[in-house]
Design a protein around this motif. Sequence first.
Motif, PDB file in Angstrom:
ATOM      1  N   ASP A  96      11.263  -7.270  12.162  1.00  0.00           N
ATOM      2  CA  ASP A  96      12.285  -8.103  11.528  1.00  0.00           C
ATOM      3  C   ASP A  96      13.359  -8.413  12.558  1.00  0.00           C
ATOM      4  O   ASP A  96      14.489  -7.919  12.496  1.00  0.00           O
ATOM      5  N   THR A  97      13.009  -9.260  13.511  1.00  0.00           N
ATOM      6  CA  THR A  97      13.896  -9.523  14.632  1.00  0.00           C
ATOM      7  C   THR A  97      15.036 -10.479  14.296  1.00  0.00           C
ATOM      8  O   THR A  97      15.965 -10.639  15.095  1.00  0.00           O
ATOM      9  N   GLU A  98      14.980 -11.117  13.136  1.00  0.00           N
ATOM     10  CA  GLU A  98      16.075 -12.001  12.720  1.00  0.00           C
ATOM     11  C   GLU A  98      17.221 -11.214  12.091  1.00  0.00           C
ATOM     12  O   GLU A  98      18.378 -11.658  12.094  1.00  0.00           O
ATOM     13  N   ALA A  99      16.911 -10.036  11.540  1.00  0.00           N
ATOM     14  CA  ALA A  99      17.912  -9.289  10.771  1.00  0.00           C
ATOM     15  C   ALA A  99      19.174  -8.950  11.561  1.00  0.00           C
ATOM     16  O   ALA A  99      20.286  -9.078  11.025  1.00  0.00           O
ATOM     17  N   PRO A 100      19.087  -8.494  12.816  1.00  0.00           N
ATOM     18  CA  PRO A 100      20.326  -8.173  13.546  1.00  0.00           C
ATOM     19  C   PRO A 100      21.288  -9.354  13.655  1.00  0.00           C
ATOM     20  O   PRO A 100      22.500  -9.203  13.424  1.00  0.00           O
ATOM     21  N   LEU A 101      20.764 -10.526  13.975  1.00  0.00           N
ATOM     22  CA  LEU A 101      21.641 -11.691  14.096  1.00  0.00           C
ATOM     23  C   LEU A 101      22.204 -12.097  12.734  1.00  0.00           C
ATOM     24  O   LEU A 101      23.385 -12.449  12.619  1.00  0.00           O
ATOM     25  N   LEU A 102      21.387 -12.050  11.697  1.00  0.00           N
ATOM     26  CA  LEU A 102      21.876 -12.374  10.358  1.00  0.00           C
ATOM     27  C   LEU A 102      23.000 -11.433   9.944  1.00  0.00           C
ATOM     28  O   LEU A 102      23.982 -11.849   9.309  1.00  0.00           O
ATOM     29  N   SER A 103      22.873 -10.157  10.312  1.00  0.00           N
ATOM     30  CA  SER A 103      23.917  -9.202   9.951  1.00  0.00           C
ATOM     31  C   SER A 103      25.239  -9.537  10.633  1.00  0.00           C
ATOM     32  O   SER A 103      26.316  -9.339  10.065  1.00  0.00           O
ATOM     33  N   VAL A 104      25.161 -10.071  11.845  1.00  0.00           N
ATOM     34  CA  VAL A 104      26.369 -10.497  12.558  1.00  0.00           C
ATOM     35  C   VAL A 104      27.036 -11.662  11.816  1.00  0.00           C
ATOM     36  O   VAL A 104      28.262 -11.708  11.655  1.00  0.00           O
ATOM     37  N   GLY A 105      26.225 -12.594  11.343  1.00  0.00           N
ATOM     38  CA  GLY A 105      26.772 -13.696  10.564  1.00  0.00           C
ATOM     39  C   GLY A 105      27.404 -13.222   9.267  1.00  0.00           C
ATOM     40  O   GLY A 105      28.451 -13.732   8.840  1.00  0.00           O
ATOM     41  N   ALA A 106      26.786 -12.239   8.628  1.00  0.00           N
ATOM     42  CA  ALA A 106      27.342 -11.693   7.393  1.00  0.00           C
ATOM     43  C   ALA A 106      28.687 -11.022   7.642  1.00  0.00           C
ATOM     44  O   ALA A 106      29.625 -11.146   6.844  1.00  0.00           O
ATOM     45  N   LEU A 107      28.808 -10.307   8.759  1.00  0.00           N
ATOM     46  CA  LEU A 107      30.090  -9.678   9.103  1.00  0.00           C
ATOM     47  C   LEU A 107      31.180 -10.721   9.343  1.00  0.00           C
ATOM     48  O   LEU A 107      32.341 -10.528   8.950  1.00  0.00           O
ATOM     49  N   LEU A 108      30.813 -11.828   9.956  1.00  0.00           N
ATOM     50  CA  LEU A 108      31.789 -12.895  10.171  1.00  0.00           C
ATOM     51  C   LEU A 108      32.283 -13.444   8.829  1.00  0.00           C
ATOM     52  O   LEU A 108      33.484 -13.689   8.649  1.00  0.00           O
ATOM     53  N   ALA A 109      31.372 -13.624   7.889  1.00  0.00           N
ATOM     54  CA  ALA A 109      31.770 -14.095   6.560  1.00  0.00           C
ATOM     55  C   ALA A 109      32.709 -13.098   5.888  1.00  0.00           C
ATOM     56  O   ALA A 109      33.718 -13.480   5.281  1.00  0.00           O
ATOM     57  N   LEU A 110      32.404 -11.802   6.012  1.00  0.00           N
ATOM     58  CA  LEU A 110      33.252 -10.778   5.393  1.00  0.00           C
ATOM     59  C   LEU A 110      34.670 -10.801   5.956  1.00  0.00           C
ATOM     60  O   LEU A 110      35.649 -10.691   5.204  1.00  0.00           O
ATOM     61  N   LEU A 111      34.786 -10.924   7.265  1.00  0.00           N
ATOM     62  CA  LEU A 111      36.122 -10.978   7.854  1.00  0.00           C
ATOM     63  C   LEU A 111      36.896 -12.195   7.349  1.00  0.00           C
ATOM     64  O   LEU A 111      38.101 -12.120   7.098  1.00  0.00           O
ATOM     65  N   ASN A 112      36.222 -13.301   7.172  1.00  0.00           N
ATOM     66  CA  ASN A 112      36.881 -14.490   6.656  1.00  0.00           C
ATOM     67  C   ASN A 112      37.243 -14.366   5.188  1.00  0.00           C
ATOM     68  O   ASN A 112      38.086 -15.118   4.686  1.00  0.00           O
ATOM     69  N   LEU A 113      36.632 -13.414   4.505  1.00  0.00           N
ATOM     70  CA  LEU A 113      36.985 -13.138   3.116  1.00  0.00           C
ATOM     71  C   LEU A 113      38.116 -12.122   3.000  1.00  0.00           C
ATOM     72  O   LEU A 113      38.513 -11.759   1.896  1.00  0.00           O
TER      73      LEU A 113
END
Length: 293
Positions: free
Chosen positions: A259-276
């Motif tokens: 699941d090599t996409e998961a690490p990058l997706l998690s980075v995007g999710a963290l960016l969304a959280l900070l913006n929230l």
Amino acid sequence: GQLWFCRNVEDWKSAGKSPQSQIAAAVKDGVTAVVINDRELARSAGIPAYWVPDVDDALYDAASAVRASVACRAVVVLGSADQSPMKDLLARMARSSLRVHTESYAEWKTPQVMASLANLRLDYQLEIIEVATGVRPNVARHRLRAIAPDICVYASCRKDPAVNDKIYGDVVGTLAACIDGLRPGGLCILNSASEGHDRLVGEIRARSGDVAIQTFGLREQDQARLCTMNYDLSAGFWLIESDILGSRIGYRLMASDDDTEAPLLSVGALLALLNLGCDDLSEAVGTLLDAEG
């Protein structure tokens, strides 16, 4: 009890099934009232039944009214791929600090989107919802305007090898049209490592020159960057180093090695959280070692 917006009558009739029997079975499963577009069935349902000329329109209106009455923020997850894993990662981390509402469906067309909105409660702080967009901008806008999201997260805009260039262009254009549903001051978060990223940015900018855009990816200029990712075979998780809005964050993500996409997706999710406004991410990333999600 459960209010059921019944969209199945014509399908039942076409399949030779008794609509009365199907409604009776639904009552046994907990349905206490039904919205239906068949007058005869409405009279004989045996539970409170409300006739409407179009059940889909009634569901849209009800869901929009619920959404307007609930003051929670909303994140819509979009893309040509990877929407579900992005939504799941974001929901898992957001639950560490917020009362989150999200649902799971096999597909995310208008009825499923409206059902999720209709199930909002007044105490929810965040709605995370996946939306299928297809190639019809008007349909995509219709869904997004009911949600009125604060953030649109684009998990990916890569091209499906099975579609031709013309259809892919329509896919990207429809993804861009989703910004028309953003709340004023809303934000787009894009995956800069995805195929088609520059094209999507161009389509978004053609629609709005001032909509805010942030990116996650592998580049120095990304607001959220995946610095390193290494897999620990013995423990079964990814070791990740990231830079999110200038802060270095290291964490572990339970996922398979393919699941090599998961690490990058998690980075995007963290960016969304900070913006929230979730400034302390230590608890959020701690949830990523939960194999159950």
